[in-house]
Design a protein around this motif. Structure first.
Motif, short mmCIF file in Angstrom:
data_model
loop_
_atom_site.label_atom_id
_atom_site.label_comp_id
_atom_site.label_asym_id
_atom_site.label_seq_id
_atom_site.Cartn_x
_atom_site.Cartn_y
_atom_site.Cartn_z
N PRO A 252 1.10 -0.66 0.24
CA PRO A 252 -0.70 0.02 -0.36
C PRO A 252 0.44 1.55 0.06
O PRO A 252 0.40 2.25 -0.69
N ASP A 253 1.91 1.27 0.62
CA ASP A 253 3.07 2.82 0.94
C ASP A 253 2.86 2.61 -0.71
O ASP A 253 3.24 3.54 -1.13
N GLU A 254 3.38 1.21 -1.13
CA GLU A 254 4.38 1.63 -2.49
C GLU A 254 3.27 2.14 -3.65
O GLU A 254 3.61 3.53 -4.84
N TRP A 255 2.34 2.10 -3.38
CA TRP A 255 0.87 2.49 -4.18
C TRP A 255 0.99 4.06 -3.98
O TRP A 255 0.93 5.25 -4.93
N ASP A 256 0.39 4.26 -3.06
CA ASP A 256 0.44 5.84 -2.58
C ASP A 256 2.03 6.98 -3.20
O ASP A 256 1.25 7.47 -3.30
N ALA A 257 2.93 6.19 -2.71
CA ALA A 257 3.78 6.63 -3.42
C ALA A 257 3.83 6.81 -4.99
O ALA A 257 4.51 8.18 -5.24
N VAL A 262 2.92 10.82 -10.08
CA VAL A 262 1.81 10.56 -11.13
C VAL A 262 0.57 11.92 -11.32
O VAL A 262 0.98 12.77 -12.01
N ARG A 263 0.27 12.14 -9.51
CA ARG A 263 -0.76 13.30 -9.41
C ARG A 263 0.31 14.80 -9.65
O ARG A 263 0.00 15.28 -10.04
N TRP A 264 1.72 14.75 -9.03
CA TRP A 264 2.76 15.42 -9.30
C TRP A 264 3.36 15.61 -10.56
O TRP A 264 2.32 16.50 -11.16
N GLU A 265 3.23 14.88 -11.10
CA GLU A 265 4.46 15.16 -12.67
C GLU A 265 2.39 15.34 -14.04
O GLU A 265 2.75 15.97 -14.35
N LEU A 284 -3.25 6.99 -15.33
CA LEU A 284 -2.45 5.58 -14.44
C LEU A 284 -2.22 6.23 -13.28
O LEU A 284 -2.59 5.49 -12.74
N LEU A 285 -3.12 7.67 -12.94
CA LEU A 285 -3.60 8.04 -11.77
C LEU A 285 -4.27 6.79 -10.76
O LEU A 285 -5.06 6.49 -10.62
N GLN A 286 -5.61 6.91 -12.13
CA GLN A 286 -7.01 6.24 -11.90
C GLN A 286 -6.80 4.58 -11.64
O GLN A 286 -7.30 3.66 -10.60
N GLN A 287 -5.24 4.13 -12.43
CA GLN A 287 -4.85 2.97 -12.19
C GLN A 287 -4.20 2.30 -10.95
O GLN A 287 -4.23 1.41 -10.54
N THR A 288 -3.54 3.79 -10.31
CA THR A 288 -3.37 3.24 -8.90
C THR A 288 -4.69 3.19 -7.77
O THR A 288 -4.50 2.14 -6.59
N GLY A 289 -5.68 3.84 -8.41
CA GLY A 289 -6.72 4.05 -7.01
C GLY A 289 -6.52 4.04 -5.85
O GLY A 289 -7.56 4.48 -4.73
N LYS A 290 -5.74 5.35 -6.85
CA LYS A 290 -6.04 6.89 -5.61
C LYS A 290 -6.11 7.65 -5.67
O LYS A 290 -5.68 9.23 -5.13
N LEU A 291 -7.05 8.34 -6.37
CA LEU A 291 -7.64 9.45 -7.15
C LEU A 291 -8.51 10.13 -5.98
O LEU A 291 -9.14 9.63 -4.95
N GLN A 292 -7.70 11.46 -6.15
CA GLN A 292 -8.91 12.47 -5.24
C GLN A 292 -9.54 13.48 -6.25
O GLN A 292 -9.71 13.34 -6.97
N LEU A 294 -9.89 16.64 -6.57
CA LEU A 294 -9.39 17.74 -7.45
C LEU A 294 -8.64 16.61 -9.28
O LEU A 294 -8.69 17.02 -9.56
N ASP A 295 -8.73 15.94 -8.61
CA ASP A 295 -7.43 14.89 -9.41
C ASP A 295 -8.45 14.62 -10.42
O ASP A 295 -8.45 14.73 -11.68
N TRP A 296 -9.33 14.17 -9.95
CA TRP A 296 -11.10 13.65 -11.43
C TRP A 296 -11.68 15.76 -12.45
O TRP A 296 -11.22 15.40 -13.63
N ILE A 297 -11.35 16.28 -11.91
CA ILE A 297 -11.27 17.36 -12.35
C ILE A 297 -10.99 18.12 -13.12
O ILE A 297 -10.26 18.08 -13.99
N LEU A 298 -8.70 17.95 -12.26
CA LEU A 298 -8.10 18.42 -13.26
C LEU A 298 -7.95 17.02 -14.32
O LEU A 298 -7.92 17.28 -15.78
N GLY A 299 -8.22 16.14 -13.75
CA GLY A 299 -8.23 14.87 -15.47
C GLY A 299 -9.68 14.97 -16.51
O GLY A 299 -9.13 14.97 -17.88
N GLN A 300 -10.34 14.92 -16.47
CA GLN A 300 -11.30 15.82 -17.24
C GLN A 300 -11.22 17.41 -17.83
O GLN A 300 -11.12 17.22 -18.99
N TRP A 301 -10.80 18.10 -16.89
CA TRP A 301 -9.53 19.50 -18.26
C TRP A 301 -8.83 18.82 -18.95
O TRP A 301 -9.36 19.12 -19.78
N SER A 302 -7.53 18.39 -18.86
CA SER A 302 -6.44 17.98 -20.17
C SER A 302 -7.56 16.76 -20.53
O SER A 302 -7.06 17.43 -21.28
N ARG A 303 -8.73 16.28 -20.45
CA ARG A 303 -8.91 15.26 -20.99
C ARG A 303 -9.70 16.63 -22.65
O ARG A 303 -9.92 16.61 -23.71
#
Length: 308
Positions: A252-257, A262-265, A284-292, A294-303
């Protein structure tokens, strides 16, 4: 120091692309090393600024040095690998010839390796950052009342290298067995260090040596200065390395890391207008299972902006 015949050979792969201004200082710093068993392989990666002539002069003056003059630019990773496969040292330095090795660099790192168990694959240290005129800028690690910043890490540091940047790349000394296990650098990538850290740290321990061993030159031509701009290959290589990390994470710690990385990048890509890459990072961030949220909002923006 033990008899020199008993010491391991250290191979310096000195990589040059248009470093003519800095080459004499870099190559003189190899000659100034106190450590006696050094193999030097010079690689000119199709420079256009007179670097090759300087390297030829040094190779002629030092007959044990080998010179590989590439007729075309192979890229950093492939150029290093060519020399690595020709080298014979138990330990290797990937030495960019705009940097400078301090005289005790190799001796200090070999002494550290000799005190470590064999599962340690890399020793890194502090560096002094210098400008184009070789003037002091700062040190890589800042000394604060709370300790060094960024905080160095030793041991099995896989989650650390995913989560944050703390290793000064020019200070690395690598164990040959580590590179052999990895098959050298990944030649499909534009740059090498993040990928090496991720793949090597999965099975090998790293050690921080609290010494300033290297002068790292900071100048506008450095590759990292162009990262995150649209179509820059630096970010594409980062994404490729993060994909590899998806298959290497185990705890779990490695997935969090990995999610932190990926979020920062992704946010940096959005900041610099690289929206197609940002959309890829969101997946890729979706695949980690760790979406927050704000991540969803930024993801829609980028798409959205990646398709307009």
């Amino acid at each position: 120091m033990p008899d020199s015949a008993d010491l391991p050979i250290v191979s310096i792969v000195a990589l040059c692309y248009n470093h003519a201004r800095f080459l004499p200082a870099a190559l003189d710093s190899i000659l100034a090393q106190s450590y006696p068993r050094i193999e030097v392989i010079l690689v000119d990666n199709a420079s256009t600024d007179g670097s090759l002539a300087i390297m030829q002069q040094y190779a002629q003056a030092n007959p044990t040095w080998r010179l590989l003059a590439q007729p075309r630019n192979l890229g950093l990773c492939a150029a290093f690998n060519q020399a690595y496969h020709l080298s014979r040292g138990e330990f290797l330095l990937d030495f960019a010839t705009d940097d400078v090795l301090l005289p005790q660099r190799i001796a200090q790192q070999i002494a550290a390796f000799q005190q470590l168990p064999p599962h340690y694959g890399m020793v890194y240290s502090d560096a002094e950052l210098i400008d184009e005129a070789s003037q002091h800028v700062r040190f890589h690690f800042r000394r604060t009342p709370q300790g060094l910043h960024p905080q160095p890490a030793s041991g099995y540091v896989f989650a650390d290298v995913l989560r944050r940047y703390f290793i000064s790349t020019p200070t690395m000394m690598m164990r040959r067995a580590t590179l052999d296990e990895l098959g050298g650098y990944d030649e499909t990538l534009y740059y090498e260090d993040f990928d090496f850290w991720v793949r090597a740290a999965r099975n090998w321990a790293f050690h921080f040596l609290d010494e300033v061993t290297t002068q790292k030159r900071v100048h506008p031509q450095a590759m990292s200065r162009r990262a995150y701009r649209p179509h820059d290959p630096h970010l594409a290589s980062t994404i490729q390395t993060c994909r590899k990390a998806l298959h290497l994470c185990e705890t779990p710690d490695e997935w969090d890391a990995l999610a932190v990385r990926v979020r920062w990048e992704m946010r940096q890509a959005i900041r610099w207008g690289s929206n197609t890459d940002a959309a890829t990072l969101y997946k890729l961030l979706q695949q980690t299972g760790k979406l927050q949220p704000l991540d969803w909002i930024l993801g829609q923006w980028s798409r959205l902006w990646a398709t307009t």
